[in-house]
Motif scaffolding. Structure first.
Motif: not given
Length: 322
Positions: A50, A52, A54, A287, A289, A318, A320
């Motif tokens: 995972d 990400s 931001s 993807r 947020e 954010t 992803q």
């Protein structure tokens, strides 16, 4: 010295801009044509990693360095950027290996001495015996304030967790943490902790409540900073129809200092700290947020310099990547 100079150069640009540039570059490499069948290696990466990034902005009523009991009473706004990486892999024999790294940068335009750089990493090994999963975890972090190193810490913990039934999940942990404060070595400390948490699922992970409690005993180089603390927290989470997740939480902590010299007046220092927080997480496509956050803190103490009330607001976008 080389790493520190790189750190200072990075602070020359808003972290939010750096994060967005990083996101754009990585997204191009992460995207694959829809007509192309993913390779087994690529599927394995997507299943275990995972990643990400931001970027956003925040405002604080008081610029605070809690580790040094420093409260400026000045308000400030900052650009914020972060990178979050987590890797988990299940071994054939049953154990799971996990590791991760998190980096965050905050840049205050008008108060550069409060610019913050945080680097955090962890590794864990877990295995299930019957209904209980046992996890051994090591982690550490380094924090920079105003471009120079503020602190570093290390922690070792043992955790037990498991489902009691379809609605109730429990977790307990024992941990030992060491913190070195480079700007105030008399505050270097060892912290022994025991904590418990319970989650009650009203509708799976889409709607649940949780409670947690932590008991800690911190012992510093200078006994003036020794204290025992109790902390209680409550969390309510609900996924709103179609468009967002709402999280509301409250935390109360009481710190009883052990030395009669912990304040400038007679008597031991006593801190009572409450925090209320609301978060709204809204997905924007597959993807992206958007997170909106509001936090109110009411910290009371018989040490006047750390007795204050303030508010914090933050908006963060954010991406992803994996």
């Amino acid at each position: 010295m080389k790493r520190l100079s790189v750190q200072r150069r990075c602070l020359a640009l808003p972290p939010a801009l750096l994060a967005l540039l990083c996101a754009a570059a990585l997204a191009q490499g992460a995207e694959r044509p829809s007509s192309e069948e993913p390779s087994p290696l690529w599927r394995e990466v997507r299943d275990t990693v995972d990643l990400s990034v931001s970027a956003g902005a925040r405002h604080e009523d008081n610029l605070v360095v809690e580790e040094l009991d420093s409260v400026s009473r000045d308000s400030g706004s900052a650009w914020v950027g972060s990178v979050d990486l987590d890797v988990e892999h299940a071994l054939e024999a049953g154990p799971r290996l996990g590791a991760g790294y998190f980096m965050e940068q905050r840049r205050f335009e008008e108060h550069p001495r409060y610019d913050l750089g945080l680097h955090y990493g962890y590794g864990n090994l877990s295995h299930r015996w019957g209904p209980v999963r046992w996890t051994t975890r090591v982690d550490g972090s380094v924090a920079y304030l105003g471009g120079s190193r503020l602190l570093e810490n290390r922690q070792l913990g043992l955790q037990a967790s498991g489902l009691v039934n379809r609605s109730l999940y429990l977790r307990g942990e024992l941990a030992f943490k060491q913190t070195d404060l480079l700007r105030a070595p008399e505050r270097n400390n060892d912290d022994s902790r025991a904590q418990w948490a319970g989650y009650y699922f009203l509708d799976g992970t889409a709607h649940y409540v949780s409670a947690n409690y932590r008991l800690s005993a911190k012992r510093a180089v200078n006994p003036r900073y020794d204290y025992d603390a109790h902390r209680l927290g409550l969390l309510y989470t609900r996924r709103l129809p179609r468009w967002a997740t709402l999280k509301l939480d409250w935390r109360y902590e009481e710190r009883q200092y052990l030395s009669d010299n912990s304040t400038n007046e007679d008597g031991a220092r006593l801190d009572k700290r409450q925090r209320w927080r609301a978060r709204l997480e809204a997905p924007l496509g597959n993807r992206w947020e958007l997170e909106l956050r509001y936090e109110h803190r009411d910290y009371t103490s018989n040490l006047a310099s750390v007795d204050y009330t303030d508010n914090r607001v933050e908006a963060r976008l954010t991406l992803q990547l994996l």
